[in-house]
Design an enzyme around this catalytic site. Sequence first.
Site, short mmCIF file in Angstrom:
data_model
loop_
_atom_site.label_atom_id
_atom_site.label_comp_id
_atom_site.label_asym_id
_atom_site.label_seq_id
_atom_site.Cartn_x
_atom_site.Cartn_y
_atom_site.Cartn_z
N GLY A 67 -1.59 -1.16 -6.49
CA GLY A 67 -2.09 -2.42 -7.02
C GLY A 67 -3.45 -2.22 -7.67
N GLU A 68 -4.30 -3.23 -7.61
CA GLU A 68 -5.66 -3.19 -8.14
C GLU A 68 -5.72 -3.20 -9.66
OE1 GLU A 68 -7.75 0.20 -6.61
OE2 GLU A 68 -7.44 -0.37 -4.50
N GLY A 69 -4.60 -2.98 -10.36
CA GLY A 69 -4.60 -2.74 -11.79
C GLY A 69 -4.52 -1.27 -12.12
#
Length: 340
Positions: free
Chosen positions: A312-314
């Site tokens: 996740g997180e980008g």
Amino acid sequence: MNQLSTVTPPSENARAAAQEHLDALAVPRGALGRLGEFGVWLSAVQDQVPPAVPEHVRAVVFAGDHGVAEHAVSAYPREITPMMVRAFVAGTAGVAVLARQHGVALRVLDIAVDADLSDLDVSAYKVRRGSGAIHLEDALTAEELDRSLQVGAAVAAEEIAAGAQMLISGDMGIGNTTPAAALIAASFGLPAELVAGRGTGVDDAGLAHKTAIIAEALARHADDGDPRRTLAALGSADIAASAGFMAAAARAGVPVVLDGLISVAAAVMADRLAPGAAAWFVAGHRSTEPAQSLALEKLGLSPILDLDLRLGEGSGAVAAVPLLRSAALLLSEVARLDAL
């Protein structure tokens, strides 16, 4: 802002011209594979041939906590969320490392973290502390949903004003794969068994429990075609802000690189809120979460990368940026056969 307004599509004239240009390059037809495809997409969203290299890419991490995290759906406790926000600010989180490497501006915002982060200057847009446990109650009130969507749109406008040629929406929030999977299930009429994934790494018993939680949430809220009601019931403030961010970017004609499950769930809701928004999105990578792949297929998007990422997180979206830049360069700098 009309949340249900349609979106002007990317330029079909530029797409056709870019395809003609690609076919005329001094390479065997089709030899550039998907890099050629991405170059054509970039021309369409930029309305120019060849496309400009997207040098100014900006990523925003929307952070928030989730009531279901208190119900054993994650392998990690809720307290990890504020710790990770501090890591983003310090530049030591995974996406921060990748963003530095690839020249992507990174910003983190506390939208609904269940902690006081006032010392970090990330909470100016905070909507609430945590979101409701979706199997027991709505995640947000109607007013909180409005605020979240408005926050996302405002942040998109800020990033575009700062020169963004391309945007990325990242996420941070323990338990967030549960509401994300529920949103995708509700939007496409899928059962909990198809969308539930292991998230941060729950075991078989944990996965069965998480599936039951999602099933309870879906039973509590019947999707009636109103994306606002679905977001309020099954989403969260941070996912709603991300959806508002993406919808606003599409309306402004700025492309978005999608990340993993949370980002794609927000993209599904953005496309429901602003029909046609998905044409402005490109899938950065394929997550190991089953709901992400199912949603990408429904959106008609094929991932750039497939690296078994589930951070996740980008992070997966940022990792895909160099390939998009390469695609633009190939269309810009490879000679045409008729010019040799």
